[in-house]
Each structure stands twice: as C-alpha cells, then as structure tokens.
Design an enzyme around this catalytic site. Structure first.
Site, PDB file in Angstrom:
ATOM      1  N   THR A 170      28.332  43.198  40.908  1.00 62.14           N
ATOM      2  CA  THR A 170      27.111  42.980  40.119  1.00 62.14           C
ATOM      3  C   THR A 170      26.435  41.662  40.489  1.00 62.14           C
ATOM      4  OG1 THR A 170      28.187  44.139  38.308  1.00 62.14           O
ATOM      5  CG2 THR A 170      26.238  42.843  37.749  1.00 62.14           C
ATOM      6  N   ASP A 219      39.744  41.645  36.012  1.00 60.18           N
ATOM      7  CA  ASP A 219      40.740  41.249  37.014  1.00 60.18           C
ATOM      8  C   ASP A 219      40.777  39.733  37.248  1.00 60.18           C
ATOM      9  OD1 ASP A 219      41.129  43.937  37.276  1.00 60.18           O
ATOM     10  OD2 ASP A 219      40.250  44.118  39.275  1.00 60.18           O
ATOM     11  N   MET A 273      43.369  51.329  28.537  1.00 56.01           N
ATOM     12  CA  MET A 273      43.478  50.864  27.141  1.00 56.01           C
ATOM     13  C   MET A 273      43.247  49.369  27.027  1.00 56.01           C
ATOM     14  SD  MET A 273      46.645  53.093  25.806  1.00 56.01           S
ATOM     15  CE  MET A 273      46.553  52.406  24.174  1.00 56.01           C
TER      16      MET A 273
END
Ligand SMILES: Nc1ncnc2c1ncn2[C@@H]1O[C@H](COP(=O)(O)OP(=O)(O)O)[C@@H](O)[C@H]1O
Ligand SMILES: O=P(O)(O)OC[C@H]1O[C@](O)(COP(=O)(O)O)[C@@H](O)[C@@H]1O
Ligand SMILES: [Mg+2]
Length: 488
Positions: A189, A217, A371
């Site tokens: 991005t 990350d 999750m």
C-alpha cells in the site's frame, strides 16, 4: 518530471534530516492560515502544544561518544501555520491489503481528528481498497457514523489486494476535489501511495498524500512497531495456551501453532517470548532442517523424553524451501502465495515418528492465523492508533505530503515514502533478541558459527549502508520500544 528527489538536509556533527515533501515545493505562493487549534479550548491551555518547526527525531538513540548525530526525521504534530482552510478540505480515507487490528480505530480517529481539531466536515470513505477510487461510490464519514467502529475488528471501509491503477486513482482524486488522502496499509500500500503522490505532484495538485503504516507482520522498516501488532501477539497467546493444554494432557503430546508472518517472524518470536510454553519457534529468517544431528526431529525426541510434551510455533513463511510443492502463484497484489507449512510440518513429524517407532506421539495442529488479525485492537493499540491518526492529520493540514506517519523511538514522525518502501523489516537472527528466544526455548539454532558470522557481516554492512549504525544498536533500540518490559 521524474520521481521526487529525496530532501536531505545536513547539519553540524553529522546531522542529517531526511525530510518529507511539502506542497509548497511544487506549488508557489500558497497562502497560509493560523492553526485553528490556537483557539480550540481543549488545546489553547496547553503550553508548547505546537511543534517547533525545527524539531526532529533521531533514527538511532544508542550512540557512542564519537558517533555522528546521524539520520533524523521530522517530528509530527501541529504547526502554528496551516495550508488549508477548514471548509476547503475534502479528505478521503482508504484501507488496503490484509486486515490488522486497529484499522477501524485509525479511521475513526482520522475522521474525529479532522472534525474536532480542524473543523473539517467533509470526509469521504473509499470502499474496498485502491480500486474503490474508480470502481465504487464513496461514503460520507462523520464523527457520529464512526463513533463505535473501533469496537469492531476488520475495516468498516472494506479492503482488497490488487487494483492499483495510479492514473485512474488520481483522476478520481482530481474529479472529486479530494485534497487530503489518508492511505492505510502495509508495504504494498505504501508503494502505491508513493506512486499516487508522484502523480499528484506531476499534475501540480494541491493534495496531501499521507500513508499510515498497517502491517500485522511488523515488516515495515524504520518505525518502532506497527499498530495491531501487540493485539496480534496477545491473541496468539490463546492459541498457544490451547496447544499447550492439549499437548500436556496426553503422553508425548505435541501442539503445533501456525502464526502469520510471510517474510518476517516477529509475531511468532514475540508470541513465543510472551508465552514461555513454547519449546520451538520457527521463523522465515532462520532456516531449519528436520533430519540428523541438530535437526528438528532430534530436538523433538529429546524434549518429549525430558518433558513429556512440547509446543511448536511456526510462522507461515518459515521453511518454505523445504516443502516439495513450491508454487509460483501470487495474490492479486503480486505477493507470493505460500504453502501451508503448518500442515506440512505436522504431517512430517507424524510420519517421522510412525516410521522410526521411537515414540508414540499425539499431535494437534492449531491454525489461528486469521483469528489473530480479525479481532478489535486492544487498549494500547487503540491509543497508538489515535496518536498515529492525529499526527497524520496535523501533517496534512501543515502542507506536508508524500510521507508515512510513524513512531520512531517513541516519538511520532513523518517519514518520506522512499525510506518506508526501500526494504523490509525482518528479525535479525544474529541480534540479541533472537538469542533471548533461543535461550528461553532451548531449541537448536539450526546454524553453525560460520553461518552466523557470515550473516552478521551481511546485516552489519546492510544496516551501515542504510543507517550508518550497526545492527546490534538497531535491534536493542527497536526492541526496547516494542516491548519496553523486555530491556537489555
Ligand atoms: N509496487 C506497487 N505499486 C503500486 N501499488 C502497489 C504496489 N504493491 C502493492 N500495491 C497495491 O497496494 C495494495 C495493497 O498491497 P498488498 O501487498 O496486498 O498489501 P499490504 O499493503 O498490506 O502489503 C494493493 O491494492 C496493491 O495493488
Ligand atoms: O489471505 P490474505 O488476505 O492474502 O492474507 C494473508 C497474508 O496477510 C498477512 O497477514 C500480511 O498481509 P499484509 O501484507 O496485507 O499486511 C500475511 O501474514 C499473510 O500471508
Ligand atoms: Mg504486505
């Protein structure tokens, strides 16, 4: 016109400012206005609320007596003068790439910051990532429409991979009269944001292009850590706990947990260090092997004989070179699609012990990858998101552009795009933090001294090129800010 030349300003004793572009660099005679915060009752009582125009933040805070002062970034915060009148601003917000806890908080705080601090009432949401600029209608964002979104995971604007068409995006910016664009996303991005900035500048538009770094990350360089990272590490504890409970409840139980981390193993490393129940952590930066002396199978056998159970945490990008089916497939953004290393390692361990018949093991594999990134951000990430968003707004109002708003050594700064996109942040396995992990898990390093020295040489020369310091300083410094409790 080529791409913007870096604005590098030198000073005495080796001082270097890697400055960010400003609208006035390419638009002459821009009018300025007093910052509305000067008369805002919430801020007018605060002494020294405005940032001094010369305030900068050092990239490295660990120095030696004779070190040069080194690289600095412009300090974020409100300026006395702004380059936009409140009713002139038409802001737009977009979220791109994978999810990360805190996206909604950043959106909320951008809208509320613009509104409450600068009286900006026109804020558009671009839906579905970059392609939303040209393929979707916009939505109107107001403080009341975003009031509760920080309590939810995900992004209320939606997101996507791929679809970056610089010209179409800038056409849309121009057609809609957008003059402040806030782009929330990861390394891909930010590269896209940089391309948008270059095109906006080429067209001579009065439009600030601002990046806000999002990466679960933690793979974006320069910044102390990315928002959502703490939340992700915390959420990972639940999976590790489950793996531990399962493993210790049976004879020779093994719990395997796969966590995110395509090229950078930070989540796995910090989740392991936080948990203390993990016996082995495998990350992309540290190659490992299965068979023979010093290999994973030998360690598992030893650990099971000693302790009766064990937990293995593996980052999704670890050991990809060991998987037989390597694939060249990419996602829509051009990121390599990885094989499921968690399934592979679980099956390999089962097959090994079935074949060797040395121990009868029971292995449970837990994959909580999505999750941990779909949850709402925790309290400390919420505060961090607020500071990031407000800093981004102050910079745009002050006329800065072509920057990523980021935390450097605990201070909010504006970092030029090229420093954010030039390399990836990785775990340096020859640094002290990885040694701490190895000593906490007692796992093999899967590395001989020769390899370590070679790696050290490479890392040091890389960092010296980039920053003028050695990697040890980098890691100590970054780490004490990421997890202040873990000091050296
Ligand atoms: N080099 C690039 N130039 C322009 N746009 C890019 C570039 N790399 C990625 N993008 C765009 O950025 C967006 C997000 O990228 P992606 O890699 O999926 O996620 P992230 O930003 O989280 O790393 C996508 O829409 C993609 O098309
Ligand atoms: O399935 P998706 O959405 O492509 O996401 C998977 C990837 O997203 C990540 O969480 C990181 O994504 P970003 O680059 O978007 O931050 C990786 O860890 C993971 O490989
Ligand atoms: Mg990425």
């Amino acid at each position: 016109m080529g791409s913007t030349e870096p604005k590098v300003i030198s000073g005495p004793a080796g001082y270097v400012l890697e400055d960010v572009p400003h609208l006035s660099d390419y638009i002459p005679n821009l009018p300025t206005y007093p910052n509305p915060l000067q008369v805002n009752p919430a801020y007018s009582v605060v002494k020294q609320y405005f940032v001094h125009v010369d305030d900068t933040v050092p990239q490295k805070v660990v120095v030696h007596k004779d070190s040069p002062r080194g690289v600095h970034f412009r300090r974020a915060g409100p300026r006395q003068k702004v380059y936009f009148e409140s009713d002139e601003v038409q802001a737009a917000i977009v979220t791109c790439g994978g999810l990360c806890p805190g996206l909604n908080t950043v959106i909320r705080e951008l809208v509320c910051g613009l509104h409450h601090m600068y009286g900006v009432t026109r804020v558009l949401g671009i839906e579905g990532g970059y392609r939303g600029f040209y393929a979707r209608n916009t939505i109107t964002l107001t403080p009341s429409s975003v009031n509760n979104i920080h309590k939810r995971g995900g992004t209320t604007l939606g997101t996507s991979r791929g679809g970056h068409d610089t010209n179409k995006i800038v056409d849309s910016i121009q057609d809609r009269g957008i003059n402040q664009v806030y782009i929330i996303g990861g390394d891909g991005t930010q590269r896209g944001a940089s391309a948008i900035f270059e095109e906006v500048r080429r067209r001579g538009l009065k439009c600030s292009v601002v990046g806000i770094p999002k990466t679960i990350d933690n793979d974006i360089p320069i910044i102390d850590k990315s928002f959502g990272f703490d939340t992700a590490v915390e959420e990972a504890q639940r999976a590790i706990n489950a793996a531990h409970v399962e493993a210790e409840s049976v004879e020779n139980g093994i719990g395997v947990v796969k966590l995110m981390g395509r090229y950078s193993g930070f989540i796995a490393m910090y989740a392991t260090l936080a948990s203390r129940d993990v016996d082995c952590c495998l990350i992309p930066e540290s190659p490992f092997y299965l068979e023979g002396p010093g290999g994973l199978y030998e360690y598992i056998e030893k650990r099971l004989k000693e302790n009766g159970h064990m937990v293995i945490v593996i980052a999704e990008g670890a050991g990809q070179e060991l998987l037989s089916e390597s694939s060249d497939k990419q996602d829509a953004s051009g990121n390599k699609l990885l094989q499921d290393v968690g399934l592979w390692i679980s099956q390999s361990i089962k097959d090994h012990f079935a074949r060797e018949k040395t121990l009868a093991i029971t292995l449970k594999y837990i994959d909580p990858t999505y999750m941990i990134r779909a949850v709402p951000s925790n309290a400390s990430d919420n505060v961090y998101c607020t500071l990031l968003a407000q800093s981004a707004v102050h910079g745009a109002m002050a006329g800065y552009t072509g920057y990523t708003s980021g935390l450097v050594n605990g201070r909010q700064t504006y970092i030029p795009f090229y420093r954010i996109t030039e390399r990836q942040n990785n775990v340096v396995i020859t640094d002290r933090m990885w040694a701490r992990l190895l000593s906490s898990t007692n796992q093999p390093s899967f590395m001989n001294t020769k390899d370590a020295n070679e790696d050290n040489k490479e890392e040091n020369s890389l960092d010296q090129l980039a920053d003028g310091h050695c990697s040890e300083d980098t890691s100590v410094d970054e780490i004490s800010h990421i997890f202040p409790a873990i000091s050296c």
